[in-house]
Write a protein that holds these residues in place. Structure first.
Motif, mmCIF file in Angstrom:
data_model
loop_
_atom_site.group_PDB
_atom_site.id
_atom_site.type_symbol
_atom_site.label_atom_id
_atom_site.label_comp_id
_atom_site.label_asym_id
_atom_site.label_seq_id
_atom_site.Cartn_x
_atom_site.Cartn_y
_atom_site.Cartn_z
ATOM 1 N N HIS A 39 0.813 -1.218 0.000
ATOM 2 C CA HIS A 39 0.000 0.000 0.000
ATOM 3 C C HIS A 39 0.850 1.274 0.000
ATOM 4 N N SER A 40 2.174 1.125 0.032
ATOM 5 C CA SER A 40 3.005 2.304 0.265
ATOM 6 C C SER A 40 3.337 3.092 -0.991
ATOM 7 N N LEU A 41 3.379 2.446 -2.165
ATOM 8 C CA LEU A 41 3.760 3.147 -3.382
ATOM 9 C C LEU A 41 3.027 2.549 -4.566
ATOM 10 N N ASN A 42 2.284 3.381 -5.285
ATOM 11 C CA ASN A 42 1.528 2.939 -6.461
ATOM 12 C C ASN A 42 2.439 3.034 -7.678
ATOM 13 N N GLU A 43 3.366 2.091 -7.773
ATOM 14 C CA GLU A 43 4.366 2.074 -8.828
ATOM 15 C C GLU A 43 4.508 0.645 -9.307
ATOM 16 N N THR A 44 4.562 0.446 -10.631
ATOM 17 C CA THR A 44 4.429 -0.893 -11.196
ATOM 18 C C THR A 44 5.503 -1.854 -10.722
ATOM 19 N N THR A 45 6.748 -1.412 -10.623
ATOM 20 C CA THR A 45 7.800 -2.327 -10.175
ATOM 21 C C THR A 45 7.473 -2.884 -8.801
ATOM 22 N N GLN A 46 7.057 -2.005 -7.901
ATOM 23 C CA GLN A 46 6.731 -2.458 -6.548
ATOM 24 C C GLN A 46 5.449 -3.280 -6.520
ATOM 25 N N LEU A 47 4.394 -2.788 -7.165
ATOM 26 C CA LEU A 47 3.127 -3.524 -7.167
ATOM 27 C C LEU A 47 3.286 -4.870 -7.864
ATOM 28 N N GLY A 48 4.106 -4.888 -8.936
ATOM 29 C CA GLY A 48 4.313 -6.137 -9.660
ATOM 30 C C GLY A 48 5.051 -7.159 -8.826
ATOM 31 N N PHE A 49 6.064 -6.722 -8.097
ATOM 32 C CA PHE A 49 6.817 -7.663 -7.264
ATOM 33 C C PHE A 49 5.959 -8.167 -6.113
ATOM 34 N N THR A 50 5.296 -7.261 -5.415
ATOM 35 C CA THR A 50 4.489 -7.693 -4.268
ATOM 36 C C THR A 50 3.255 -8.481 -4.692
ATOM 37 N N ALA A 51 2.868 -8.397 -5.978
ATOM 38 C CA ALA A 51 1.738 -9.189 -6.472
ATOM 39 C C ALA A 51 2.039 -10.680 -6.457
ATOM 40 N N ASN A 52 3.293 -11.052 -6.283
ATOM 41 C CA ASN A 52 3.652 -12.452 -6.137
ATOM 42 C C ASN A 52 3.495 -12.936 -4.705
ATOM 43 N N VAL A 53 3.358 -11.989 -3.785
ATOM 44 C CA VAL A 53 3.279 -12.304 -2.358
ATOM 45 C C VAL A 53 1.880 -12.034 -1.806
ATOM 46 N N TYR A 54 1.301 -10.914 -2.227
ATOM 47 C CA TYR A 54 -0.038 -10.506 -1.787
ATOM 48 C C TYR A 54 -1.030 -10.658 -2.933
ATOM 49 N N GLU A 55 -2.322 -10.650 -2.592
ATOM 50 C CA GLU A 55 -3.358 -10.804 -3.612
ATOM 51 C C GLU A 55 -4.521 -9.843 -3.373
ATOM 52 N N PRO A 56 -5.223 -9.447 -4.452
ATOM 53 C CA PRO A 56 -6.425 -8.621 -4.331
ATOM 54 C C PRO A 56 -7.673 -9.500 -4.306
ATOM 55 N N LEU A 57 -8.812 -8.861 -4.174
ATOM 56 C CA LEU A 57 -10.073 -9.596 -4.282
ATOM 57 C C LEU A 57 -10.312 -10.060 -5.714
ATOM 58 N N VAL A 58 -9.975 -9.177 -6.659
ATOM 59 C CA VAL A 58 -10.190 -9.440 -8.085
ATOM 60 C C VAL A 58 -8.859 -9.249 -8.798
ATOM 61 N N THR A 59 -8.520 -10.151 -9.703
ATOM 62 C CA THR A 59 -7.255 -10.050 -10.403
ATOM 63 C C THR A 59 -7.481 -10.114 -11.910
ATOM 64 N N ARG A 60 -6.391 -10.295 -12.665
ATOM 65 C CA ARG A 60 -6.470 -10.367 -14.124
ATOM 66 C C ARG A 60 -5.679 -11.559 -14.626
ATOM 67 N N ASP A 61 -6.132 -12.113 -15.747
ATOM 68 C CA ASP A 61 -5.401 -13.221 -16.351
ATOM 69 C C ASP A 61 -4.338 -12.677 -17.301
ATOM 70 N N SER A 62 -3.676 -13.557 -18.041
ATOM 71 C CA SER A 62 -2.574 -13.142 -18.900
ATOM 72 C C SER A 62 -3.015 -12.214 -20.014
ATOM 73 N N GLY A 510 0.584 -6.908 -20.738
ATOM 74 C CA GLY A 510 0.711 -5.543 -21.221
ATOM 75 C C GLY A 510 0.856 -4.506 -20.125
ATOM 76 N N ASP A 511 0.654 -4.907 -18.861
ATOM 77 C CA ASP A 511 0.830 -3.965 -17.754
ATOM 78 C C ASP A 511 2.210 -4.076 -17.126
ATOM 79 N N ASN A 512 3.072 -4.940 -17.692
ATOM 80 C CA ASN A 512 4.445 -5.131 -17.227
ATOM 81 C C ASN A 512 4.525 -5.731 -15.833
ATOM 82 N N ILE A 513 3.473 -6.434 -15.416
ATOM 83 C CA ILE A 513 3.485 -7.177 -14.164
ATOM 84 C C ILE A 513 4.073 -8.560 -14.440
#
Length: 522
Positions: A39-62, A510-513
């Motif tokens: 929750h600390s920084l809305n930046e793709t590198t950080q959100l992309g990395f932590t997306a491997n550890v944390y999860e949202p209610l709704v996500t996206r496929d490839s 396409g979101d570089n996650i």
């Protein structure tokens, strides 16, 4: 052989077989994730990395289509109410069960003043626990795109955060940290094993993960390597297996290496310039007593002084699509008919500056990252050179994103470069977060405080309109207002380029996650 001995031999054989199948993925990025707090920084590198550890209610496929994550289903029960059913059998990495209490807590945490995810919850009035497996989200206005707005909002453990004095997110603007900065406790497919900021971060597979892990990676070793040549050399020598971005100047050479694969594709990110339009006097300029950027003619002069085609060909080596819009193709609401830039015209720029009272130009400092976007430092150098030709002397301050983001997010800037991918893949996300007047939740990343009351009114209506024709008409009107105001200076959409060893496959989005659960190392 005794039964106990036979058991020990069998267990050892099973362990050895498992180890032989285990795979480690060694990956490198040009910059580090600045925190493990999602929750600390809305930046793709950080959100992309932590997306491997944390999860949202709704996500996206490839293919970036919505799919269930920690919520299995959702429905809009009224124009301002959504009911989400939570997934059963999910635990955090510390063994605590995931419940509705964690959802309520996570929304409250994301809305805190220290959170950089406030834009995702800015129109959420209340999150109410119905029972342990059901929550209701009440919004301030009808929000038909609410599920799309939640795909980057990670769920955190209420018990863990409170026990570790991390109930509130760290504020990167103030440089503070807490336990969530260097530790993590998510529900995702990978667990955080070790964290050395700026050096190395190691993830290991979550053996109790509720879902399917498509790949075979058991461990991820993630290393920031800022220098392009060093990053390329590490890949070619086999020290790393995957890197992003592949430097645009090296892409063709990497493609010729029989040991490597290069994945390329369009990215949804738009790179743009912003200007302080709020202060009566700029923080960093030789102009005293007034703010040049409050004058539309100055903003237009800056726009027309920038040779976007030269940036495309010389700096980006063709890996960019020049734009007049703050969103690109692939984003819902993109209107190609409006994507025509004002002509590059340095002579017209000089005349506009003279009309605004700056016949000899003026001085201004420009803030820029040098390890966040593709060739970001080089882009800023080129812009500074182009502006010099019309009399504007730019003092360029290019630095690592570790110090850059805290600075500009606190609005300690007069002129800056930023990139934005709308996490909802809808134009409203950009209008609301980047272009609308900063208020509570709204305009969090409108760092120059561009403001137009009619634009704000349209942004609000666009967020609630369900008729596509009416909505597109309002989007066209809003985009024209912003373009006519020269509220920002959009530059281009950059292209994705990842490079990897031939024995590695992974999904490119396409979101570089980068989701390591899809990686296979042979």
């Amino acid at each position: 052989m005794k039964p106990s001995t036979r058991f020990l031999v069998a267990a050892t054989a099973a362990l050895l077989a498992s180890a032989s199948q285990a795979a480690t993925l060694r990956t490198a990025d040009q910059g580090d994730a600045l925190s493990m707090d999602p929750h600390s920084l809305n930046e793709t590198t950080q959100l992309g990395f932590t997306a491997n550890v944390y999860e949202p209610l709704v996500t996206r496929d490839s293919k970036l289509a919505l799919k269930p994550a920690l919520a299995t289903e959702w429905k809009q029960s009224s124009p301002t109410s959504w009911v989400f059913t939570l997934r059963r059998g999910v635990s955090f990495h510390d063994g605590q069960p995931f419940t509705a209490d964690d959802v309520v807590f996570s929304f409250q945490r994301a809305a805190d003043a220290g959170s950089d995810l406030r834009g995702a919850v800015g129109q959420v009035k209340e999150v109410r626990k119905v029972d342990d497996r059901t929550i209701e989200i009440i919004t301030t206005v009808p929000l038909p795109i609410l599920p799309e707005m939640l795909t980057s909002l990670s769920m955190m453990s209420k018990v863990w955060c409170e026990a570790n004095n991390a109930a509130k997110p760290v504020d990167k603007r103030k440089g503070v940290e807490n336990a969530a900065s260097v530790r993590a406790n998510g529900t995702g497919p990978f667990r955080l094993r070790s964290r050395e900021p700026g050096v190395r971060t190691v993830l290991v597979r979550n053996q109790q993960y509720w879902g399917k892990i498509e790949g075979n990676v058991d461990q991820v070793v993630w290393t920031p390597i800022g220098n392009d040549a060093t990053r390329v050399a590490a890949l070619k020598s086999g020290e790393i297996d995957l890197m992003q971005p592949a430097p645009v100047q090296d892409v063709e050479r990497l493609k010729q290496d029989s040991n490597l694969t290069v994945l390329q594709g369009p990215e949804l990110r738009t790179i743009f310039l912003g200007m302080d339009q709020k202060r009566d006097e700029l923080l960093y300029s030789n102009v005293k007593g007034k703010n040049p950027f409050k004058d539309r003619r100055v903003r237009q002069a800056f726009f027309q002084a920038i040779d976007i085609e030269a940036i495309k060909t010389r700096i980006m080596r063709g890996a960019a699509t020049p734009t007049n819009l703050m969103v690109g193709p692939g984003v819902n609401g993109f209107l190609p008919d409006q994507n025509r830039r004002a002509a590059y015209d340095p002579e017209a720029a000089r005349k506009l500056l003279a009309e605004a009272g700056y016949p000899n130009g003026f001085e201004v400092k420009m803030n820029c990252p040098n390890d966040r976007y593709v060739n970001d430092g080089e882009i800023c150098q080129a812009v500074a050179g182009m502006l010099a030709r019309v009399g504007v002397k730019v003092s360029l301050e290019a630095e690592s994103k570790a110090t850059y983001f805290p600075k500009i997010l606190s609005r300690n800037t007069s002129f800056y470069l930023l990139g934005w991918t709308p996490t909802t893949y809808d134009v409203h996300n950009t209008l609301y977060n980047i272009m609308a007047t900063p208020t509570t939740g709204q305009g969090v990343f409108n760092l120059g405080s561009y403001s137009n009351a009619k634009f704000d009114e349209l942004t609000s209506k666009i967020g609630t309109e369900t008729d596509p024709a009416k909505r597109n008409a309002m989007i066209a009107e809003a985009m024209k207002l912003h373009a006519d105001d020269f509220g920002h200076i959009p530059l281009h959409q950059q292209a994705l380029a990842w490079a990897m060893r031939k024995n590695v496959t992974i999904d490119q989005r396409g979101d570089n996650i980068i989701l390591y659960r899809t990686a296979v190392v042979k």
